[in-house]
Design a protein around this motif. Sequence first.
Motif, PDB file in Angstrom:
ATOM      1  N   PHE A   1     -10.005   4.808  -5.149  1.00 48.74           N
ATOM      2  CA  PHE A   1     -10.635   3.498  -4.978  1.00 48.74           C
ATOM      3  C   PHE A   1     -11.799   3.387  -5.950  1.00 48.74           C
TER       4      PHE A   1
ATOM      5  N   TYR B   1      -8.257   4.011   6.237  1.00 43.94           N
ATOM      6  CA  TYR B   1      -7.975   3.270   5.004  1.00 43.94           C
ATOM      7  C   TYR B   1      -8.751   1.956   4.965  1.00 43.94           C
TER       8      TYR B   1
ATOM      9  N   ASP C   1      -8.156  -0.653  -4.430  1.00 48.46           N
ATOM     10  CA  ASP C   1      -7.166   0.416  -4.388  1.00 48.46           C
ATOM     11  C   ASP C   1      -6.463   0.451  -5.748  1.00 48.46           C
TER      12      ASP C   1
ATOM     13  N   ARG D   1       0.828  -1.211   0.000  1.00 50.91           N
ATOM     14  CA  ARG D   1       0.000   0.000   0.000  1.00 50.91           C
ATOM     15  C   ARG D   1       0.858   1.256   0.000  1.00 50.91           C
TER      16      ARG D   1
ATOM     17  N   TYR E   1      -5.801   9.085  -2.433  1.00 49.65           N
ATOM     18  CA  TYR E   1      -6.152   7.753  -2.912  1.00 49.65           C
ATOM     19  C   TYR E   1      -7.151   7.794  -4.064  1.00 49.65           C
TER      20      TYR E   1
ATOM     21  N   SER F   1     -11.904   1.621   2.253  1.00 47.97           N
ATOM     22  CA  SER F   1     -11.582   0.768   1.105  1.00 47.97           C
ATOM     23  C   SER F   1     -12.348  -0.549   1.103  1.00 47.97           C
TER      24      SER F   1
END
Length: 332
Positions: free
Chosen positions: A299, A264, A273, A81, A297, A268
């Motif tokens: 997603f 996170y 991701d 990640r 991010y 998520s």
Amino acid sequence: MKIFRLILLILHLGILFLLLGSLMNAYIPPKIFPWFNLLSLGFPILIISYIILTIFWVFSWKKRAFIFMFAGLAFINPVKRWVNFSTDKKGASTIKVVSFNIKGGTMGQKNIEDFLKSQNADVILLQEDGGRQFPVLKDYQRTASNGYISILTKHKILNDKLIYSSDETEGIPAGLQADIEIRGKVYKFLNIYLYPFKFEKDMVRLNGDSDANEQKLKDVVKRLIPTFKKHQGQVDVLRRTIESSPYPVILTGDFNSVPNSYEYYHLSAGLEDAFLTAGKGSATSFHDYKFPIRIDYVFSSESIRAVSYVVDRSVSLSDHYPVISELSLGEK
């Protein structure tokens, strides 16, 4: 030498338990025990230390090396990640998405406009937009800005709505949702801006004064813990929005949270991701503190596949780098 190795063994075990503690963010919310979330901030230092000590045991020909190597398998995905090396992807019917915290445009309004125009993106999701206008993006529809977040798109916006948590007191939304029709199909875009920590560099910069440094660390923790708890309320309302969506979801933004954090794991959940699918190298997106921090991010629902993911480090127009991803809207 035995005493030295014993000290290293105790240190290594301690680091292992701290790393395992960071995994607890998937299960234990900050309002119950916020300290696990604090561990996620130190994950890069912890995992590097863990790897170095494991290598030491390997070269020392100690059987414990195999135990630590086996235990280290639990952290493969958490490491990916932060740093990932995916293979090249291909996909039909792609759209280009840009997520960028522009810091109110204070580092160059025109340069930001020129950059956004040059991207020719299908959807642009801005955080800390400062309510600024972007006249050069005349081909884009835009949601009404509240000074924090907005969405611009070349496609048709069917509706949009700001999302607030129930305990919000400062008028800062947790996110902005917009249903956008692209090529005859509707997608729900979520632009996220979780509550900021509001740090200044002097607040986290240590010096030679041990007493002053100790006080700074205490002040930092006092600011972190309440913010983690505030994030939990924001995550709750955002999860409800995601789970109730009748359309595929594309969620982007500035989470003010690192990978392996409570934020996170829970934002998520059920989504992919894009960095894990198509990213290469480091995902670090916040560069103001010279420390590897990923807080931006992209997603998406599982029916949407990331074809590319780039953190554009050539763009120094904010304390964040823009995140650019191409997404294939076709079935996998």
